[in-house]
Write a protein that holds these residues in place. Structure first.
Motif, PDB file in Angstrom:
ATOM      1  N   VAL A 289      82.294  60.018   7.935  1.00 40.72           N
ATOM      2  CA  VAL A 289      81.593  60.325   9.214  1.00 40.72           C
ATOM      3  C   VAL A 289      80.173  59.628   8.884  1.00 40.72           C
ATOM      4  CG1 VAL A 289      80.174  62.356  10.695  1.00 40.72           C
ATOM      5  CG2 VAL A 289      82.527  62.466   9.845  1.00 40.72           C
ATOM      6  N   VAL A 290      79.885  58.632   9.872  1.00 40.90           N
ATOM      7  CA  VAL A 290      78.471  58.037   9.885  1.00 40.90           C
ATOM      8  C   VAL A 290      77.604  58.319  10.959  1.00 40.90           C
ATOM      9  CG1 VAL A 290      79.169  56.144   8.489  1.00 40.90           C
ATOM     10  CG2 VAL A 290      79.492  56.052  10.900  1.00 40.90           C
ATOM     11  N   PHE A 291      76.238  58.280  10.744  1.00 47.37           N
ATOM     12  CA  PHE A 291      75.260  58.683  11.898  1.00 47.37           C
ATOM     13  C   PHE A 291      75.236  60.152  12.196  1.00 47.37           C
ATOM     14  CE2 PHE A 291      76.239  54.084  12.771  1.00 47.37           C
ATOM     15  CZ  PHE A 291      74.910  53.416  12.789  1.00 47.37           C
ATOM     16  N   ARG A 292      75.854  60.951  11.308  1.00 50.54           N
ATOM     17  CA  ARG A 292      76.034  62.115  11.741  1.00 50.54           C
ATOM     18  C   ARG A 292      74.682  62.937  12.155  1.00 50.54           C
ATOM     19  NH1 ARG A 292      79.323  66.070   9.456  1.00 50.54           N
ATOM     20  NH2 ARG A 292      79.921  64.886   7.448  1.00 50.54           N
ATOM     21  N   GLY A 293      74.856  63.317  13.319  1.00 45.59           N
ATOM     22  CA  GLY A 293      73.810  64.212  14.025  1.00 45.59           C
ATOM     23  C   GLY A 293      72.770  63.028  14.718  1.00 45.59           C
ATOM     24  N   ALA A 294      72.867  61.872  14.459  1.00 48.74           N
ATOM     25  CA  ALA A 294      71.436  61.242  15.122  1.00 48.74           C
ATOM     26  C   ALA A 294      71.829  60.742  16.506  1.00 48.74           C
ATOM     27  CB  ALA A 294      71.663  60.001  14.283  1.00 48.74           C
ATOM     28  N   PRO A 295      70.747  60.619  17.289  1.00 45.30           N
ATOM     29  CA  PRO A 295      70.697  60.562  18.685  1.00 45.30           C
ATOM     30  C   PRO A 295      71.319  59.270  19.283  1.00 45.30           C
ATOM     31  CG  PRO A 295      68.644  60.544  17.739  1.00 45.30           C
ATOM     32  CD  PRO A 295      69.331  60.785  16.734  1.00 45.30           C
ATOM     33  N   VAL A 296      71.351  58.195  18.176  1.00 46.47           N
ATOM     34  CA  VAL A 296      71.550  56.839  18.862  1.00 46.47           C
ATOM     35  C   VAL A 296      72.865  56.736  19.563  1.00 46.47           C
ATOM     36  CG1 VAL A 296      72.532  56.096  16.616  1.00 46.47           C
ATOM     37  CG2 VAL A 296      71.502  54.371  18.231  1.00 46.47           C
ATOM     38  N   ASN A 297      72.771  55.977  20.679  1.00 39.21           N
ATOM     39  CA  ASN A 297      74.102  56.246  21.615  1.00 39.21           C
ATOM     40  C   ASN A 297      74.276  54.894  22.315  1.00 39.21           C
ATOM     41  OD1 ASN A 297      72.776  56.212  24.256  1.00 39.21           O
ATOM     42  ND2 ASN A 297      72.015  58.001  23.366  1.00 39.21           N
ATOM     43  N   VAL A 298      75.200  54.843  23.225  1.00 41.47           N
ATOM     44  CA  VAL A 298      75.772  53.574  23.626  1.00 41.47           C
ATOM     45  C   VAL A 298      74.553  52.769  24.240  1.00 41.47           C
ATOM     46  CG1 VAL A 298      76.463  54.652  25.848  1.00 41.47           C
ATOM     47  CG2 VAL A 298      77.679  52.468  24.910  1.00 41.47           C
ATOM     48  N   SER A 299      73.493  53.494  24.587  1.00 36.92           N
ATOM     49  CA  SER A 299      72.345  53.004  25.371  1.00 36.92           C
ATOM     50  C   SER A 299      71.861  51.816  24.664  1.00 36.92           C
ATOM     51  CB  SER A 299      71.125  54.045  25.604  1.00 36.92           C
ATOM     52  OG  SER A 299      71.819  55.179  26.283  1.00 36.92           O
ATOM     53  N   PHE A 300      71.918  51.841  23.447  1.00 40.26           N
ATOM     54  CA  PHE A 300      71.233  50.962  22.594  1.00 40.26           C
ATOM     55  C   PHE A 300      71.752  49.546  22.872  1.00 40.26           C
ATOM     56  CE2 PHE A 300      71.654  48.271  18.606  1.00 40.26           C
ATOM     57  CZ  PHE A 300      70.306  48.132  18.190  1.00 40.26           C
ATOM     58  N   PHE A 301      73.064  49.299  23.344  1.00 44.22           N
ATOM     59  CA  PHE A 301      73.585  48.152  23.697  1.00 44.22           C
ATOM     60  C   PHE A 301      73.297  47.658  25.035  1.00 44.22           C
ATOM     61  CE2 PHE A 301      76.641  49.981  20.469  1.00 44.22           C
ATOM     62  CZ  PHE A 301      76.721  49.112  19.801  1.00 44.22           C
ATOM     63  N   ILE A 302      73.052  48.895  25.858  1.00 46.45           N
ATOM     64  CA  ILE A 302      72.590  48.339  27.094  1.00 46.45           C
ATOM     65  C   ILE A 302      71.192  47.642  26.906  1.00 46.45           C
ATOM     66  CG2 ILE A 302      71.841  49.310  29.377  1.00 46.45           C
ATOM     67  CD1 ILE A 302      74.599  49.778  28.991  1.00 46.45           C
ATOM     68  N   ALA A 303      70.308  48.448  25.987  1.00 46.69           N
ATOM     69  CA  ALA A 303      68.877  47.650  25.758  1.00 46.69           C
ATOM     70  C   ALA A 303      69.086  46.300  25.357  1.00 46.69           C
ATOM     71  CB  ALA A 303      68.237  48.640  24.716  1.00 46.69           C
ATOM     72  N   LEU A 304      70.157  45.884  24.342  1.00 47.16           N
ATOM     73  CA  LEU A 304      70.324  44.632  23.938  1.00 47.16           C
ATOM     74  C   LEU A 304      70.427  43.766  24.990  1.00 47.16           C
ATOM     75  CD1 LEU A 304      72.206  44.893  20.773  1.00 47.16           C
ATOM     76  CD2 LEU A 304      69.693  44.736  20.937  1.00 47.16           C
ATOM     77  N   ILE A 305      71.534  44.155  26.180  1.00 40.28           N
ATOM     78  CA  ILE A 305      71.870  43.391  27.212  1.00 40.28           C
ATOM     79  C   ILE A 305      70.817  43.118  27.989  1.00 40.28           C
ATOM     80  CG2 ILE A 305      73.232  43.404  29.297  1.00 40.28           C
ATOM     81  CD1 ILE A 305      75.142  45.150  27.764  1.00 40.28           C
ATOM     82  N   ALA A 306      69.621  44.232  28.240  1.00 41.23           N
ATOM     83  CA  ALA A 306      68.519  44.097  29.024  1.00 41.23           C
ATOM     84  C   ALA A 306      67.783  42.702  28.378  1.00 41.23           C
ATOM     85  CB  ALA A 306      67.924  45.499  28.998  1.00 41.23           C
ATOM     86  N   CYS A 307      67.494  42.917  26.983  1.00 32.16           N
ATOM     87  CA  CYS A 307      66.947  41.737  26.440  1.00 32.16           C
ATOM     88  C   CYS A 307      67.394  40.454  26.910  1.00 32.16           C
ATOM     89  CB  CYS A 307      66.936  41.804  25.011  1.00 32.16           C
ATOM     90  SG  CYS A 307      65.921  42.974  24.094  1.00 32.16           S
ATOM     91  N   VAL A 308      68.635  40.307  26.904  1.00 31.90           N
ATOM     92  CA  VAL A 308      69.212  39.065  26.962  1.00 31.90           C
ATOM     93  C   VAL A 308      68.960  38.801  28.673  1.00 31.90           C
ATOM     94  CG1 VAL A 308      71.199  37.632  27.507  1.00 31.90           C
ATOM     95  CG2 VAL A 308      70.811  39.207  25.590  1.00 31.90           C
ATOM     96  N   ALA A 309      69.264  39.810  29.524  1.00 35.27           N
ATOM     97  CA  ALA A 309      68.829  39.574  30.964  1.00 35.27           C
ATOM     98  C   ALA A 309      67.544  39.227  31.459  1.00 35.27           C
ATOM     99  CB  ALA A 309      69.466  40.851  31.754  1.00 35.27           C
ATOM    100  N   VAL A 310      66.623  39.952  30.729  1.00 36.70           N
ATOM    101  CA  VAL A 310      65.201  39.335  30.773  1.00 36.70           C
ATOM    102  C   VAL A 310      64.969  38.194  30.412  1.00 36.70           C
ATOM    103  CG1 VAL A 310      62.887  40.065  30.184  1.00 36.70           C
ATOM    104  CG2 VAL A 310      64.222  41.713  30.884  1.00 36.70           C
ATOM    105  N   TYR A 311      65.623  37.577  29.304  1.00 35.49           N
ATOM    106  CA  TYR A 311      65.416  36.584  28.788  1.00 35.49           C
ATOM    107  C   TYR A 311      65.786  35.297  30.054  1.00 35.49           C
ATOM    108  CZ  TYR A 311      65.922  31.813  26.757  1.00 35.49           C
ATOM    109  OH  TYR A 311      66.175  30.608  26.475  1.00 35.49           O
ATOM    110  N   PHE A 312      66.935  35.570  30.629  1.00 33.58           N
ATOM    111  CA  PHE A 312      67.540  34.738  31.459  1.00 33.58           C
ATOM    112  C   PHE A 312      66.656  34.779  32.908  1.00 33.58           C
ATOM    113  CE2 PHE A 312      71.027  34.155  28.806  1.00 33.58           C
ATOM    114  CZ  PHE A 312      71.286  32.818  28.982  1.00 33.58           C
ATOM    115  N   LEU A 313      66.136  35.993  33.337  1.00 35.20           N
ATOM    116  CA  LEU A 313      65.432  36.164  34.417  1.00 35.20           C
ATOM    117  C   LEU A 313      63.967  35.498  34.160  1.00 35.20           C
ATOM    118  CD1 LEU A 313      64.636  37.692  36.931  1.00 35.20           C
ATOM    119  CD2 LEU A 313      63.557  39.394  35.727  1.00 35.20           C
TER     120      LEU A 313
END
Lengths: 365, 307
Positions: free
Chosen positions: A195-219
């Protein structure tokens, strides 16, 4: 040669800047009678020494990517969006309303609609200051500050009087339904016997944030709109002659900025708390200003700076747990970083640039 | 609901006390902005003044010394801002926010050992004869000295800005720093002094909270007073007497909020707590409808002398 090499501009200067900030912070730690070396090793261990630590660091990083990107876009249009905090709060309201009142069959659908909800509410909250700036010339710094406080009071009112489930004491909404719960890194990366990241709040939104970085770059760097925003920020007068409408660019830049701030709430409200609580923004809107400054308003820089501040947030919490150093030390470090980054051009870059030019001239001789 | 519980005389008297910290900070910031500098570090300087004033007050046993130390510490912190902004040409908004964070962090580091301590507070002046006047006496003539200091400060700032050469130069620097520079005025020196004054005033305002209003040290005790002060300056459209009006109005809202809560009136307090900011926005809109911005022309702009 009359300029320093690009690598020095992009990497050396920010690193020097950080070194100075940490050196000053070490002096503060010494001044309150603690050991800076022990403090740093504790911070590194607490933030990066386990998947649990990483889980929190990346969770904070996700918050700061969103707010950092938001500030950076407004900044490219020569505006200071201090209102990130209020836009996150309102974005949280959008996310909460969507999550509470629409029955979703699956979290993927919920995530997409919640992103839209957060973005719309965040953008709406940025729209009034933007309009006052564009049409009336009211100082956007002042209006966005006011809107932060109005947002806090508004949320307080809604949580206490409208959204709080009957019989509850805490000013918070009901917990979001099961189908809107976002998968955490623990759900995604754990195997049966590890079991990794036990009890930590990091979630799938992290990847959304990465996508947002790329999107903002292109914008910002690969689209016509981005070019117009940057041109307007560099010289409003010149861009008017080029046929760019200041009202339109001001509005659009601030709406995008507010929307990205509002989307942060998929991480803290939907991903972590799974209900809307008071003070859900936790100062991320303000940290976003430091992140954007440090990251030079470039999405990749914002990503790195967000990680640095994520590390500081998590490491600082650990410090407070294990040493006699209050958590507020992190605030002091953040303040040093902001103030030094602003002063960097004249305090660090000029001397370094001069040193490079002198060295180059000596080489020519 | 029981409105009879609210004594209007006590209400107005406590309004003056509640308004004094934001009044002090706001009049300082008004001078800074009149000189063309936007210092968002008011909250940071206030909280630093609060903790330093409290610490010196506890250690020396003299609240007056505490106030002096608070003014010095606020001014010292503002000099950090001044050097970054005026000499190293940093962005004023970012540096000001940095200053606020710095002050908040630093104050809780300094303040840890002082939590829960008691401090000697300023005694109220019972001004003979005047304080015996019915109604007006208890409202106006039965306060601690700092309330009067803050009122005198408003009058002095008004007079200096309006009717003296120094005030004219300060306004010229704020309105158009390039023109002022070409006339031979020392833009940076004038702004340095204005910023130091603003810092000292913010420090005094913070100390008033920790030494008189509460009087205790609690982490983050200024609780946004510095931001209210910034709002008041805008609300007042940068005029001293309107700063007084704004401070008493917004201070009054705070007191009214507490009183209404105590009396059990069913107005959601959130409306009151957001009202200063909403009012400020409305004033901004009203000013702009007249086709003016009201703000000093060079507010927030970086001055870089090119000889």
């Amino acid at each position: 040669m009359d300029k320093m090499p690009r690598w020095a501009d992009v990497a050396l200067i920010p690193i020097l800047n950080l070194v100075i900030a940490f050196a000053l912070s070490a002096l503060v730690i010494l001044a309150i009678g603690e050991d800076p070396v022990e403090a740093v090793s504790l911070m590194v261990k607490g933030a990066l020494g386990s998947t649990y630590g990483w889980g929190y660091t990346l969770y904070y990083t996700t918050n700061f990517i969103f707010t950092g990107l938001a500030v950076s876009i407004a900044f490219q249009a020569a505006m200071f969006n201090i209102g990130g905090e209020g836009q996150v709060v309102l974005g949280g309201l959008g996310v909460a309303l969507v999550s509470l009142y629409i029955p979703f069959p699956h979290w993927t659908l919920a995530l997409i609609v919640a992103m839209a909800g957060g973005a719309i509410f965040g953008a709406a909250w940025a729209a009034i200051p933007a309009w006052l700036q564009a049409k009336r010339g009211s100082h956007i710094v002042i209006t966005t500050i006011m809107f932060n406080f109005i947002a806090f009071s508004l949320l307080n009112y809604l949580l206490v009087n409208v959204l709080r489930p009957p019989g509850e004491m805490n000013p918070a909404t009901a917990s979001f339904p099961e189908t809107t719960h976002l998968p955490t890194f623990q759900d995604m990366f754990s195997t049966a016997d590890n079991v990794v990241f036990r009890g930590a709040p990091v979630n799938v939104s992290f990847f959304i944030a990465l996508i947002a970085c790329v999107a903002v770059y292109f914008l910002m760097w690969r689209s016509r709109l981005g070019f117009e925003i940057r041109a307007f920020g560099k010289s409003p007068q010149a861009s008017v002659y080029a046929g760019i409408s200041p009202v339109k660019i001001t509005m659009i830049a601030m709406l995008i900025s507010g929307a990205i701030s509002g989307m942060m709430s998929i991480n803290n409200t939907m991903g972590q708390a799974e209900q809307l609580i008071l003070n859900s923004a936790e100062g991320a809107g303000f940290v976003g200003i430091a992140v954007a400054l440090m990251g030079r308003n470039h999405p990749f820089g914002v990503l790195l700076a967000a990680f640095l501040f994520g590390f500081l947030a998590q490491g600082g919490g650990e410090l407070a747990l294990w040493m006699n150093i209050p958590r507020e030390l992190v605030t002091v470090i953040q303040a040093f970083v902001i103030m030094l980054t602003g002063a960097m051009d004249n305090m660090v870059r000029w001397p370094v640039e001069r040193a490079f030019i002198r060295a180059a001239k000596r080489g020519e001789r | 609901m029981n409105l009879e519980q609210i004594n209007p005389i006590l209400l107005i008297a406590s309004l003056m006390v509640a308004a004094t910290p934001i009044l002090l900070a706001a009049i300082g910031e008004a001078v800074v902005e009149k000189a063309g500098v936007l210092n968002l570090g008011v909250e940071g300087m206030m909280i630093t003044g609060a903790v330093v004033g409290f610490a010196i007050g506890v250690n020396s046993g003299s609240p007056a010394l505490g106030f002096v130390a608070a003014a010095i510490s606020g001014a010292a912190l503002s000099m950090l801002f001044a050097v970054l902004v005026l000499v190293l040409l940093s962005n004023q908004v970012a540096t000001g926010l940095g200053l606020t964070m710095f002050g908040l962090g630093l104050s809780s580091l300094i303040g840890k050992p002082y939590e829960g301590m008691k401090v000697p507070t300023l005694a109220k002046w019972d001004i003979p004869l005047l304080s015996d006047i019915p109604v007006l006496g208890p409202i106006l003539f039965n306060h601690d000295p700092m309330v009067y200091v803050s009122l005198i400060l408003i009058a002095v700032v008004w007079y200096v800005l309006k009717s003296t050469r120094a005030g004219l130069i300060l306004r010229a620097v704020g309105e158009n720093h390039d023109a002022a520079h070409q006339l031979g005025y020392k833009v940076i020196r004038v702004r340095m002094m204005a910023i130091a004054f603003g810092g000292a005033c913010a420090g005094l305002g913070g100390a008033y909270i920790s030494l008189v209003r509460v009087p205790q040290w609690v982490e983050g005790m200024t609780a946004g007073a510095g931001w209210i002060a910034l709002a008041i300056v805008v609300f007042a459209s940068w005029r001293p007497w309107r700063v007084l009006l704004g401070a008493y109005l917004f201070g009054g809202i705070t007191v009214l909020q507490l009183n209404l809560q105590a009396a059990g009136v069913a107005i959601p307090v959130e409306y009151l707590s957001m009202s200063p900011y909403v009012i400020t926005i409305l004033v901004l809109v009203a000013i702009s409808l007249k086709g003016k911005h009201g703000a000093p022309g060079s507010l927030g702009r970086i001055f870089h002398a090119s000889h």
